[in-house]
Write a protein that holds these residues in place. Structure first.
Motif, PDB file in Angstrom:
ATOM      1  N   ASP A  58      -2.918  -2.104  15.416  1.00  0.00           N
ATOM      2  CA  ASP A  58      -4.386  -2.041  15.435  1.00  0.00           C
ATOM      3  C   ASP A  58      -5.021  -3.427  15.438  1.00  0.00           C
ATOM      4  OD1 ASP A  58      -3.094  -1.843  12.772  1.00  0.00           O
ATOM      5  OD2 ASP A  58      -5.135  -1.974  11.973  1.00  0.00           O
ATOM      6  N   ALA A  74       0.480   1.589  10.640  1.00  0.00           N
ATOM      7  CA  ALA A  74       1.167   2.342   9.579  1.00  0.00           C
ATOM      8  C   ALA A  74       0.240   3.320   8.860  1.00  0.00           C
ATOM      9  CB  ALA A  74       1.796   1.385   8.577  1.00  0.00           C
ATOM     10  N   LYS A 133       6.224  -3.259   5.283  1.00  0.00           N
ATOM     11  CA  LYS A 133       7.367  -2.393   4.939  1.00  0.00           C
ATOM     12  C   LYS A 133       6.997  -1.343   3.880  1.00  0.00           C
ATOM     13  CE  LYS A 133       9.906  -5.917   3.850  1.00  0.00           C
ATOM     14  NZ  LYS A 133       8.884  -6.906   4.250  1.00  0.00           N
ATOM     15  N   SER A 134       6.369  -1.797   2.779  1.00  0.00           N
ATOM     16  CA  SER A 134       6.043  -0.856   1.697  1.00  0.00           C
ATOM     17  C   SER A 134       5.030   0.172   2.169  1.00  0.00           C
ATOM     18  CB  SER A 134       5.457  -1.586   0.481  1.00  0.00           C
ATOM     19  OG  SER A 134       6.136  -2.772   0.260  1.00  0.00           O
ATOM     20  N   THR A 135       4.042  -0.285   2.903  1.00  0.00           N
ATOM     21  CA  THR A 135       3.027   0.625   3.437  1.00  0.00           C
ATOM     22  C   THR A 135       3.695   1.687   4.306  1.00  0.00           C
ATOM     23  OG1 THR A 135       1.535  -1.267   3.535  1.00  0.00           O
ATOM     24  CG2 THR A 135       0.857   0.713   4.727  1.00  0.00           C
TER      25      THR A 135
HETATM   26  P1  GDP Z   1       5.569  -5.744   2.998  1.00  0.00           P
HETATM   27  O1  GDP Z   1       5.559  -7.073   2.298  1.00  0.00           O
HETATM   28  O2  GDP Z   1       6.338  -5.845   4.296  1.00  0.00           O
HETATM   29  O3  GDP Z   1       6.035  -4.605   2.149  1.00  0.00           O
HETATM   30  O4  GDP Z   1       4.051  -5.452   3.446  1.00  0.00           O
HETATM   31  P2  GDP Z   1       2.959  -4.491   2.778  1.00  0.00           P
HETATM   32  O5  GDP Z   1       3.297  -3.062   2.992  1.00  0.00           O
HETATM   33  O6  GDP Z   1       2.707  -4.943   1.387  1.00  0.00           O
HETATM   34  O7  GDP Z   1       1.693  -4.812   3.698  1.00  0.00           O
HETATM   35  C1  GDP Z   1       1.131  -6.124   3.782  1.00  0.00           C
HETATM   36  C2  GDP Z   1      -0.339  -5.994   4.130  1.00  0.00           C
HETATM   37  O8  GDP Z   1      -0.493  -5.474   5.440  1.00  0.00           O
HETATM   38  C3  GDP Z   1      -1.107  -5.045   3.226  1.00  0.00           C
HETATM   39  O9  GDP Z   1      -2.378  -5.618   2.983  1.00  0.00           O
HETATM   40  C4  GDP Z   1      -1.224  -3.769   4.046  1.00  0.00           C
HETATM   41  O10 GDP Z   1      -2.371  -3.026   3.705  1.00  0.00           O
HETATM   42  C5  GDP Z   1      -1.330  -4.323   5.440  1.00  0.00           C
HETATM   43  N1  GDP Z   1      -0.829  -3.393   6.471  1.00  0.00           N
HETATM   44  C6  GDP Z   1       0.375  -2.762   6.500  1.00  0.00           C
HETATM   45  N2  GDP Z   1       0.509  -2.032   7.624  1.00  0.00           N
HETATM   46  C7  GDP Z   1      -0.638  -2.206   8.334  1.00  0.00           C
HETATM   47  C8  GDP Z   1      -1.099  -1.726   9.612  1.00  0.00           C
HETATM   48  O11 GDP Z   1      -0.413  -1.007  10.359  1.00  0.00           O
HETATM   49  N3  GDP Z   1      -2.340  -2.150   9.999  1.00  0.00           N
HETATM   50  C9  GDP Z   1      -3.117  -2.966   9.229  1.00  0.00           C
HETATM   51  N4  GDP Z   1      -4.316  -3.319   9.699  1.00  0.00           N
HETATM   52  N5  GDP Z   1      -2.698  -3.441   8.047  1.00  0.00           N
HETATM   53  C10 GDP Z   1      -1.484  -3.072   7.594  1.00  0.00           C
END
Ligand code: GDP
Length: 292
Positions: free
Chosen positions: A61, A89, A135-137
């Motif tokens: 997005d 996600a 990843k977590s999201t």
């Molecule tokens: P991780 O460190 O790989 O586990 O990443 P997180 O799941 O913590 O996500 C990092 C940031 O990216 C967070 O602020 C999420 O809300 C954001 N995020 C994750 N997936 C998406 C997505 O598909 N689109 C957008 N716009 N933000 C996302």
């Protein structure tokens, strides 16, 4: 969470990722669609080895759609056992689409199991990627319904559990977190601009100058529009442009403050969707020289 990577951490992360890879049917490699190359771990191919892999271009997005299409084609063609999908996600339909693709990719393997008279079982998955790619999201969205932790299975390390997703999948609950690429300064700047590296590893004005250069070349007009500048200023050098922007924002001569605002605005998508990495141009096939 920002992780400080030391050689010991890297070796451990790699070892763990390989151990987990051996327990799953398919690896889900998450990348940030704005930096599909810069957000990949340098050793990913070695870690995934020949396991089927779905490259999930997350945060689609926020990325430039036409570039995303080019990247999808590239990923779909570059490895035999690999497919790619671009998702947001947070989108329910994108998560459903992802599950469908995984099933399709695994259909043959599961059919062979059945032919051999083996008991049908869920498809085992793991998520891999550098910090902040989502990843977590992604995991949370995958397990949104039917959340249930299954008991540890033999061979699974103590801390790890399989999350059951409907009757179709079992997902390792902790994603494999891998380090990003450090060697290339430009990769670092891109990671910083998208927010993957939060610590001040770079001077803000270096990131801002890179961003000005990138946007003016790739998406002409967006800087002018976002900050209501009166002219394109294509004749200005980037430091001049940064000075102009600082004055325009009424930040006096606080270039750092203007740089910071620009970086945050770009991270927040205020300058529109964008993709920083270009698909690599395939090297021309080595021509046999016959005229020498
Ligand atoms: P991780 O460190 O790989 O586990 O990443 P997180 O799941 O913590 O996500 C990092 C940031 O990216 C967070 O602020 C999420 O809300 C954001 N995020 C994750 N997936 C998406 C997505 O598909 N689109 C957008 N716009 N933000 C996302």
């Amino acid at each position: 969470m920002h992780i400080q990577w030391f050689p010991g951490h890297m070796a451990k992360a790699k070892r763990q990722a390989i151990e987990n890879r051996n327990m799953v049917d398919i690896v889900l490699e998450l990348v940030d669609s704005r930096i599909p190359e810069s957000s990949r771990n340098p050793l990913m191919d070695e870690i995934v080895n020949n396991k089927p892999r779905l490259v999930i271009m997350n945060k689609a997005d926020l990325a430039d759609r036409s570039r995303t299409e080019e990247w999808l084609t590239h990923f779909n063609q570059s490895e035999k056992n690999q497919q790619a999908i671009a998702i947001d996600a947070f989108s329910h339909s994108d998560i459903t689409r992802t599950k469908k693709i995984i099933k399709e990719m695994m259909a043959e393997k599961m059919a062979i199991r059945k032919q051999k008279g083996m008991k049908p079982r869920a498809i085992r998955l793991m998520v891999l990627g550098i910090p902040n790619v989502g990843k977590s999201t992604f995991i949370n969205q995958m397990i949104k319904k039917n959340r249930a932790k299954t008991a540890n299975k033999p061979g699974v390390t103590q801390q790890q559990q399989w999350l059951k997703i409907e009757n179709d999948f079992e997902l390792l609950d902790t994603p494999g977190i891998l380090w990003h690429k450090f060697e290339d300064q430009k990769v670092g700047v891109k990671l910083a601009l998208t927010g993957a590296i939060k610590d001040a590893l770079f001077h803000k004005d270096d990131i801002a100058l890179y961003a000005l250069d990138f946007f003016i070349h790739t998406y002409p007009g967006r800087i002018k529009e976002a900050y209501h500048l009166s002219e394109d200023m294509t004749d200005k050098t980037y430091p001049e442009l940064l000075m102009e922007l600082t004055t325009h924002l009424n930040f006096g001569d606080d270039f750092d403050r203007a740089s910071e605002k620009l970086i945050f605005d770009i991270r927040d998508g205020k300058l529109g969707a964008y993709t920083l990495d270009e698909v690599p141009v395939e090297p021309e096939e080595t021509k046999v020289s016959g005229n020498e």
